[in-house]
Design a protein around this motif. Sequence first.
Motif, short mmCIF file in Angstrom:
data_model
loop_
_atom_site.label_atom_id
_atom_site.label_comp_id
_atom_site.label_asym_id
_atom_site.label_seq_id
_atom_site.Cartn_x
_atom_site.Cartn_y
_atom_site.Cartn_z
N SER A 9 0.87 -1.06 -0.02
CA SER A 9 -0.09 0.09 -0.11
C SER A 9 0.99 1.28 0.15
CB SER A 9 -1.01 -0.10 1.23
OG SER A 9 -1.50 1.19 1.48
N GLY A 10 0.36 2.31 -0.82
CA GLY A 10 1.24 3.67 -0.74
C GLY A 10 0.57 4.71 -0.05
N SER A 11 -0.54 4.24 0.94
CA SER A 11 -1.44 5.32 1.42
C SER A 11 -0.66 6.08 2.42
CB SER A 11 -2.39 4.58 2.41
OG SER A 11 -1.89 3.80 3.39
N ASP A 12 -0.93 7.37 2.65
CA ASP A 12 -0.41 8.34 3.26
C ASP A 12 -0.20 7.77 4.87
OD1 ASP A 12 -0.51 10.10 1.40
OD2 ASP A 12 -2.29 11.30 1.93
N PRO A 18 0.20 4.75 11.29
CA PRO A 18 1.65 4.44 11.08
C PRO A 18 1.75 3.00 10.37
CG PRO A 18 1.01 3.80 13.32
CD PRO A 18 -0.26 4.50 12.69
N TYR A 19 2.89 3.07 9.95
CA TYR A 19 3.40 1.58 9.31
C TYR A 19 3.09 0.49 10.58
CZ TYR A 19 5.08 3.14 4.73
OH TYR A 19 5.02 3.65 3.61
N ARG A 20 2.70 -0.64 10.33
CA ARG A 20 2.18 -1.59 11.35
C ARG A 20 3.27 -2.79 10.99
NH1 ARG A 20 -3.73 -1.72 10.09
NH2 ARG A 20 -2.77 -1.70 8.13
N PRO A 47 11.37 11.63 9.24
CA PRO A 47 10.64 10.44 10.18
C PRO A 47 9.73 10.01 9.57
CG PRO A 47 10.29 12.87 10.60
CD PRO A 47 11.20 12.96 9.48
N ILE A 48 9.79 8.55 9.97
CA ILE A 48 8.39 7.72 9.28
C ILE A 48 7.57 7.29 10.65
CG2 ILE A 48 7.84 5.70 8.23
CD1 ILE A 48 10.42 6.19 6.49
N PRO A 49 6.57 7.46 10.67
CA PRO A 49 5.61 6.69 11.66
C PRO A 49 5.50 5.43 11.52
CG PRO A 49 4.02 7.82 9.98
CD PRO A 49 5.54 8.31 9.54
N VAL A 50 5.75 4.65 12.80
CA VAL A 50 5.57 3.25 12.58
C VAL A 50 5.34 2.81 14.17
CG1 VAL A 50 8.16 3.00 13.39
CG2 VAL A 50 7.29 1.09 12.17
N GLU A 51 4.62 1.46 14.02
CA GLU A 51 4.22 0.81 15.20
C GLU A 51 4.90 -0.74 15.24
OE1 GLU A 51 0.28 1.18 17.10
OE2 GLU A 51 0.04 -0.69 16.35
N ILE A 52 5.57 -0.99 16.04
CA ILE A 52 6.26 -2.31 16.01
C ILE A 52 5.53 -3.19 17.16
CG2 ILE A 52 8.37 -3.60 16.30
CD1 ILE A 52 9.77 -1.73 15.06
N THR A 53 4.97 -4.46 16.89
CA THR A 53 4.62 -5.51 17.61
C THR A 53 5.55 -6.73 17.53
OG1 THR A 53 2.36 -4.69 17.45
CG2 THR A 53 2.94 -6.73 18.30
N ILE A 54 6.13 -6.88 18.53
CA ILE A 54 6.95 -8.28 18.78
C ILE A 54 6.21 -9.12 19.53
CG2 ILE A 54 9.19 -9.17 19.74
CD1 ILE A 54 10.32 -6.13 19.28
N VAL A 55 6.18 -10.52 19.16
CA VAL A 55 5.49 -11.52 19.84
C VAL A 55 6.33 -12.45 19.94
CG1 VAL A 55 3.75 -13.29 19.28
CG2 VAL A 55 3.42 -11.03 18.16
N ASP A 56 6.65 -12.76 21.42
CA ASP A 56 7.44 -14.02 21.57
C ASP A 56 6.86 -14.96 22.69
OD1 ASP A 56 10.57 -14.28 21.22
OD2 ASP A 56 9.93 -15.25 23.10
N MET A 345 6.65 6.81 0.48
CA MET A 345 6.51 7.88 1.08
C MET A 345 7.00 9.14 0.27
SD MET A 345 6.39 7.65 4.89
CE MET A 345 5.72 9.12 5.26
N GLN A 346 8.16 8.73 -0.37
CA GLN A 346 8.86 9.96 -1.01
C GLN A 346 9.36 9.61 -2.49
OE1 GLN A 346 12.33 10.75 1.22
NE2 GLN A 346 11.35 10.85 3.07
N GLY A 347 8.92 8.20 -3.04
CA GLY A 347 9.23 7.83 -4.17
C GLY A 347 10.58 7.54 -4.61
N LYS A 348 11.37 7.53 -3.53
CA LYS A 348 12.89 6.99 -3.73
C LYS A 348 13.01 5.61 -4.30
CE LYS A 348 14.73 10.48 -0.64
NZ LYS A 348 15.52 10.56 0.77
#
Length: 409
Positions: A9-12, A18-20, A47-56, A345-348
């Motif tokens: 996905s390329g959504s805003d 955030p990116y999950r 800066p890039i909004p991100v949300e990280i979930t770690i399952v262990d 986000m930036q087309g790079k």
Amino acid sequence: MSSHFSNISGSDRSIANPYRVLIAGGCYSGLAVAINLLEKCDTIESPIPVEITIVDERDGFYHVIGSPLALASSSYAEKAWVKYKNIPVLQRPDVRFVHGTVDKIDPESKTAVILEQPNKVERPEVYDFFVAASGLRRVWPVVPQSATRKAYLEETGRHINAVVNSTAPVLIVGAVGIEMAAELKEVQPHVNVTLAHSRDKLLSAEPLPDNVKECALELTQQTGVDVLLNHRLKSSTPVVKEDGTELHEVEFENGHRMVASQVVMAISRSVPSTDYLPAASLSEDGHVKIRPTLQLAASDEVPNADAHFAVGDLINWSGIKRCGGAMHQGHYAGLNIHQIMLREMQGKEPVFQELGHIPPMIGLAVGKNALSYGGEGMKHGKQVMEWFFEEDLGFRIVWDHLRLSGTKA
């Protein structure tokens, strides 16, 4: 075959959207993914909004390569397991830990089912990127089997108490037990330790030169461990003495017999923990098929393969499974996920880090000495121990390399 960028996905993105990123496994490779990705996403310039979930399935980071010492020293066992809530670098609102396991994923919808401890309650989890970092499932006593730090300390405590109070030799069966035997003898020198291996050389299962295997034998014997080669275990029969002490009458297939206080099976039966992944992404033995970018191998049978990564011991790649390799792969995966985010986000155009062929290499701690083998050949001795393991089987080295204290190395 799909491209590197298909179906993402390329959504805003914003703090509210955030990116999950969902990571299955919170050991060396999984933590390396999270920390390196966060470092890139935190840059002031982009800066890039991100949300990280770690399952262990554990409630903390366990230093697996420290197991031989954790099973010999109570004070070290306390150090080797750190609850996730006590790892400074990951105490932030965009990182959360789930004590449980990933039961299955649906790559097409990018959803996972998590079984949360303690009651294995099912909960769905939606993600943009998924990282398989759950490693190999290793048997006791290669690693403790507990899921909580409290239970782990009880588990290791029982083992340590049993071997320390041995009235006959402690028999360790299997070449995986080299470090276990050496650490036990080093920490508890009064205990008689015997290491039995079914082949004529130690490290027989590894693609290493004979001089490395012979050096491993010499170093093990120097610690005072009695090594029995060509000794395949036939039977171990518990017997109770008149005073209530339980011993084990042991017989090997070559006819040799002995009495042992404890019989510790250090035979590697490690299998990849990959049941939650699509069958099409796995090799015949359950390892994950990947591209050099650590993304799942492109396949028409695995939708959104570009958004799914695998790192650590569970990947189908060259080289001996090592802690250093797992952290290196996690580093690359974190950087590559960030590159895809920048493209959206930036087309790079992404510049991916790619994993190359990994030749056989190893670091083995044996008492006060260690041996290493790699591109520069074999080295061994006390200095090698200091370089590779220091005095805590590499705990400090790993902690600082992963920047778990929250400060840059």
